[in-house]
Structure formats: C-alpha cells, structure tokens
Motif scaffolding. Structure first.
Motif, mmCIF file in Angstrom:
data_model
loop_
_atom_site.group_PDB
_atom_site.id
_atom_site.type_symbol
_atom_site.label_atom_id
_atom_site.label_comp_id
_atom_site.label_asym_id
_atom_site.label_seq_id
_atom_site.Cartn_x
_atom_site.Cartn_y
_atom_site.Cartn_z
ATOM 1 N N VAL A 1 0.937 -1.261 0.003
ATOM 2 C CA VAL A 1 0.006 -0.062 -0.118
ATOM 3 C C VAL A 1 0.971 1.198 -0.029
ATOM 4 O O VAL A 1 1.806 1.182 0.913
ATOM 5 C CB VAL A 1 -0.727 -0.082 1.291
ATOM 6 C CG1 VAL A 1 -1.641 1.204 1.491
ATOM 7 C CG2 VAL A 1 -1.698 -1.290 1.177
ATOM 8 N N VAL A 2 0.518 2.219 -0.851
ATOM 9 C CA VAL A 2 1.304 3.391 -0.926
ATOM 10 C C VAL A 2 0.294 4.677 -0.345
ATOM 11 O O VAL A 2 -0.585 5.013 -0.959
ATOM 12 C CB VAL A 2 1.632 3.975 -2.056
ATOM 13 C CG1 VAL A 2 2.429 5.158 -2.368
ATOM 14 C CG2 VAL A 2 2.519 2.706 -2.922
ATOM 15 N N MET A 3 0.575 5.036 0.737
ATOM 16 C CA MET A 3 -0.487 5.988 1.636
ATOM 17 C C MET A 3 0.308 7.414 1.330
ATOM 18 O O MET A 3 1.594 7.628 1.909
ATOM 19 C CB MET A 3 -0.541 5.728 2.875
ATOM 20 C CG MET A 3 -1.480 6.623 3.859
ATOM 21 S SD MET A 3 -1.128 6.135 5.415
ATOM 22 C CE MET A 3 -2.464 4.790 5.396
ATOM 23 N N MET B 1 -2.643 0.797 -3.897
ATOM 24 C CA MET B 1 -1.939 -0.331 -4.154
ATOM 25 C C MET B 1 -0.912 0.065 -5.085
ATOM 26 O O MET B 1 -1.276 0.737 -5.910
ATOM 27 C CB MET B 1 -2.742 -1.517 -4.486
ATOM 28 C CG MET B 1 -3.606 -2.075 -3.644
ATOM 29 S SD MET B 1 -3.258 -2.029 -2.049
ATOM 30 C CE MET B 1 -2.217 -3.489 -1.994
ATOM 31 N N MET B 2 0.415 -0.332 -4.513
ATOM 32 C CA MET B 2 1.709 -0.191 -5.704
ATOM 33 C C MET B 2 1.237 -0.379 -6.958
ATOM 34 O O MET B 2 1.488 0.416 -7.914
ATOM 35 C CB MET B 2 2.766 -0.487 -5.207
ATOM 36 C CG MET B 2 4.039 -0.280 -5.812
ATOM 37 S SD MET B 2 4.773 1.181 -5.315
ATOM 38 C CE MET B 2 5.715 0.291 -3.921
ATOM 39 N N SER B 3 0.502 -1.691 -7.179
ATOM 40 C CA SER B 3 0.473 -1.870 -8.571
ATOM 41 C C SER B 3 -0.558 -1.246 -9.315
ATOM 42 O O SER B 3 -0.659 -1.245 -10.680
ATOM 43 C CB SER B 3 -0.011 -3.461 -8.494
ATOM 44 O OG SER B 3 -1.223 -3.573 -7.533
ATOM 45 N N ASP B 4 -1.489 -0.518 -8.691
ATOM 46 C CA ASP B 4 -2.418 0.445 -9.483
ATOM 47 C C ASP B 4 -1.802 1.674 -9.690
ATOM 48 O O ASP B 4 -2.575 2.335 -10.348
ATOM 49 C CB ASP B 4 -3.773 0.387 -8.565
ATOM 50 C CG ASP B 4 -4.463 -0.963 -8.443
ATOM 51 O OD1 ASP B 4 -4.057 -1.795 -9.156
ATOM 52 O OD2 ASP B 4 -4.890 -1.126 -7.214
ATOM 53 N N LEU B 5 -0.756 1.829 -9.138
ATOM 54 C CA LEU B 5 -0.067 3.497 -9.579
ATOM 55 C C LEU B 5 0.473 3.481 -10.895
ATOM 56 O O LEU B 5 0.985 2.298 -11.430
ATOM 57 C CB LEU B 5 1.215 3.751 -8.626
ATOM 58 C CG LEU B 5 0.668 3.968 -7.044
ATOM 59 C CD1 LEU B 5 1.970 4.299 -6.215
ATOM 60 C CD2 LEU B 5 -0.054 5.350 -7.110
ATOM 61 N N PRO B 6 0.633 4.462 -11.520
ATOM 62 C CA PRO B 6 1.382 4.742 -12.783
ATOM 63 C C PRO B 6 2.844 4.162 -12.534
ATOM 64 O O PRO B 6 3.255 4.216 -11.451
ATOM 65 C CB PRO B 6 1.335 5.948 -13.113
ATOM 66 C CG PRO B 6 0.097 6.849 -12.145
ATOM 67 C CD PRO B 6 -0.049 5.792 -11.110
#
Lengths: 296, 296
Positions: free
Chosen positions: B48-50, B237-242
């Motif tokens: 998770v990237v908060m 989620m990191m995987s959903d970030l550009p």
C-alpha cells in the motif's frame, strides 16, 4: 484529571474511551499530604526549552541521577553552545543526535566527562516499582517520573533508554562524552542501558522530536542533503527565558498512591475491551507519565 | 550491503561506526539458494502506498497471517475509500488512527469483520526465533519480515504490536472492526497483542507516520483544531499506480542464514563500544528488518 489521564492511556476507540471514563472515576484520589500530590511542579531552573523550527521540546534534567552530565548540559545551554547546531545523525526508530562539527574548535573546547552510566543505591532505595523480570533489568520503576532499572543484588540503579530520553554520545571508550547528545525517537534501545549517560527526558514536545529530519535514508533512496538537516534555533533554560515565553509544567507524581493505583489498573486491564486479558506485566517504557501545563 | 546494514543498526557515534564496519565484513554471506537470498522482493500487489501531505508511507500487507483484514484493507484502498480521510486520533507514543466520520454513511456501509487476533500453528511451525521469555510472549521471532509471538504450548502465533504495524480499530466487542485502522507510532503497545487484528507493517516512511499531526494535546495546551489534522491525500496499491510512481522495494529476508547471523551479532555485542556487555537478549521490536529501494 484522572479521567483525562486514563482516557489518554487507552485512546484508540471512541466507544472504548467511554468505557474507560466510566471505570476511571473510582481512581480519583484524595491528596492528603504533599507527598501524595498527584502532580509535581517542575523547576524552571531544571527544564531545557529546545526551539526547533517546527516547535518547542521541553526536557527535564535529572541531576539527582547524572549530576555531572546534567550540569554540563545546562552549562552549555546557558552559554548558547547549541544554538544553530544541527541534528546531524537522525535514524528512524533509534536516535536524533546533535552537536557541533566533529573536530571543530567548538567541539574540542569542551572536556570529556567521566561516565555516569549507573549509580549506587542502598537496600533502602525507594522508588515506585513497575515490573520485576523485565527482560533487561531485574526490576524497573519510576522515581521523580524517570524510568529506572534496579538491581538489588548489585545495589545499583540506572536510567533507562525509554523513548524521549536525552543522553550524551561518546566514542568507543566510556569517558569520552562531552557535548554531543542524542534523544531516543523510537522503540527503547534498552541494550544501551548502563553504558551511556542518560541525563534527562522529554516531558513535552515528543512529536517535534519525532518530526526531526532524518539524515540517513534507506539503501537506494536519494541522498538527504545536509542543508535540510534540522537545526536547533535556540536552546535555553526555561528560567532564562523572558517571562512571557515561560510555561509552568507539571508531571505526574510517580511516587503518589494515585499513580501506583493507575499502574495496577493498567496491569490488570479490567475494561471489557480486553476480551482476553494480556499478561499482567508492564513495559515501563510504554507506561505513560503525563505532563500538563498550568496556567499561572 | 551488510556493511551498510550493520552501520545503520548501531549508528550513534562516528568512531563506533568505523569499528562496526571493520567487524561487519565477516558477515557477508554467500547466497547459494533462493531461500538464502538476503533480500526479498515485495510484490507490488501487496504494498500500500499512502500519500500524506509530507511524504509517502509504504505498507506491506500480511495476508498470510490476517487474510480477511488484509483483503478488506486492500479492497477499500482500491475503491478509493480512504482518500481525503483524516487521522483523527493521533496520540504521542501510541497510535495514529484514521477512518471516515463515525456513524456516517461511508462508515456504516462497511461490514464488521471476524477477529483475526492470532492463528493456529502446528508443531512444525517454522520461523526465525529471536527471543524466548520475552515479557509478553513465550517466544518471539520473524517470519517474512513480520514480528510474531509464538506459544508452542497453545499452538498459536500472532503478529506483534511493534512500532509501525497497521491494525484494525474496533469497539468493545472483538468482531466489530471494519475500516478504521491505526498505525503504532511509539513504544510497542504489546498489551494489545492477541486482541487486535494486525494485518501489515510500514516498510518505508515511518518518519512520515511519526510526523502526523497529533490530535490530542496535554492538559492545559491549546485545543488542536480539526482543520489541522493530517489527511491521506490518496491511498493506492503500488500495482495500481502509474509505472512512473512505482518503486521496487526489497526487505531483508529474515529467514536467511545471514539474518540469523546478524541477530547473533546483535545479541552478543562484540564491539569494543560495549565496554560492559548488555544482557544477551533481543527486544524483537527494537530489532531492525531493513528495507531498500532497487532501481529498475
């Protein structure tokens, strides 16, 4: 005031806070004698006010346990020694360390101190026992609000490396500390107990200590430029500040019966929130000693 | 890399850092098999990237230990649930807690979860033992970089409340947690072990957690206005970030022989800096599991 204190001790759910408030009223104590006062007034001559760009950190010195180090720090503070110096070594979960540039004239002008890593006590040594068989000490407890370790067999006691203590940094040899200091900013590094001179603790403004710029990142992270390191804008004894900048601080009297009762409550966790009881033990470094500001 | 790691473990004096570097070279390990790799790559689907106003906090979820809570948090993150919500309960030395307004539609739309406060293990349960007779647990150790308690007699294990863990908040009853969460920000509140659902830990950006605005001051302090509370700008989620915003994180492989050796070094404190040896015990919450960023 106990209402508020106990709410702060266990504050992670509003519903629970309500339960705690209901339970807490039975712990309000009569204060019959001076010794039993729930709060202890700090002497302005013994409180350091460290002004960081983002706020003030208030530190109570402990000359009763580390006389030479407390005196040295006070003396350096009063000479303006730390003004504009930076926290040059700040590690997540460990310490924020500050002092003048290594090997500079300012650094070298201060003589090394003899270590004060523990002190001798008699069999009558009196303090508020918190826990026996703590992993690092035979006994732990509070005296004057400071967390101590105690070995009755060795007749020794020592200040513990709980979060927010201030201690003198040093080289490899014990008697080499002079002016560089550190404040612990994360989980207590208890393995440093009895080999470093702790001489005080943060009583207010720990949030500002935790917000000090880290100086070392993780591997692969961009270098943290020295220009971003947090300076001490000024460091003063409270008593030397203009009256308008002084505040009156009180700390829970850990020698009082009320505080002892609060320890028992904390140990026994009688609230329904604890649907399974934790072991009835207390980590002294996770046992709050609260501070309050008194309006004059 | 061990050079750097060990320097970070004991970093409070430059002179000592030199000693540590000299000693550390003997701990560089050959990595013969996958299992013995010193670093473990984190899956972008599990991080998770908060994004806070002052920086990013990276959290590794632990679906292997708290499957329902990790899945719930991930699902809420992916729906944008936490964006713009605030840390409304932030206490020095305890937790930073966040979530939507209590009793709001957003709050009520999320169903309560069944508690995951511990899990069953067999006699063959394998992890990296750190300490027996920890004050709160018969045994402590690491698995996949997460700090665990373990009771062989009860055949149970559980995630520990070390600094930087994320757990679901709840009401008085155990099965009441839904979306409000807290991150521990000070000395480990180990008395919450086994009664709360911990489901991950901060692997990078703990400094930003510690810098979250406190919401409760001390008695006598000016009220802290809700407008100053720290919001989550976005949580993804990191995987959903550009791709450009993703970073590759690795965490020390706590199952490796190299890590076990580092534990022994840490326990035995062979450096001359320790002119008196501390007790050969380890507080698992003060035992670093380092993270690094790998450039792709």
């Amino acid at each position: 005031m106990w209402l508020k204190t106990i709410v702060i001790l266990e504050p992670y759910m509003k519903k629970f806070a309500l339960v705690a408030m209901l339970c807490a009223s039975s712990y309000v104590q009569a204060t019959d004698s001076v010794n039993q006062e729930e709060w202890r007034q700090l002497s302005a001559e013994n409180v350091v006010v460290m002004t960081l760009p983002h706020g003030n950190v208030y530190i109570e010195l402990a000359p009763q346990f580390s006389p030479k180090h407390a005196e040295r720090f006070k003396s350096l503070v009063q000479s303006g020694y730390y003004d504009d110096e930076k926290f040059y070594r700040v590690i997540d979960g460990f310490v924020a360390q500050a002092g003048p540039q290594d090997g500079s004239d300012k650094d070298k002008q201060v003589k090394a101190l003899t270590m004060e890593d523990e002190f001798s006590v008699t069999d009558q040594f009196s303090y508020t026992l918190v826990q026996k068989n703590d992993m690092f000490a035979p006994q732990t407890g509070f005296k004057d609000g400071f967390a101590l370790g105690h070995s009755p067999d060795e007749k020794k006691a020592w200040m513990l490396h709980c979060p927010g203590v201030i201690a003198m940094a040093r080289g490899t040899e014990p008697d080499t500390g002079s002016s560089h200091f550190y404040i612990t900013n994360g989980q207590a590094p208890r393995y440093l107990d009895r080999i470093m001179a702790v001489f005080g603790r943060v009583v207010h403004g720990m949030n500002h200590v935790q917000a000090i710029q880290r100086t070392a990142g993780i591997e692969g992270q961009d270098k943290i430029e020295a220009a971003t390191f947090t300076p001490m804008v000024k460091v003063r004894m409270m008593s030397d500040l203009p009256k308008a900048e002084q505040i009156q601080l009180q700390v829970q009297n850990t020698d009082s019966q009320a505080y002892t009762k609060s320890l028992e409550e904390r140990r026994n966790r009688s609230s329904a929130f604890f649907y399974k009881k934790p072991k009835p033990v207390l980590d002294i470094c996770q046992t709050p000693v609260n501070t309050r500001i008194v309006k004059s």
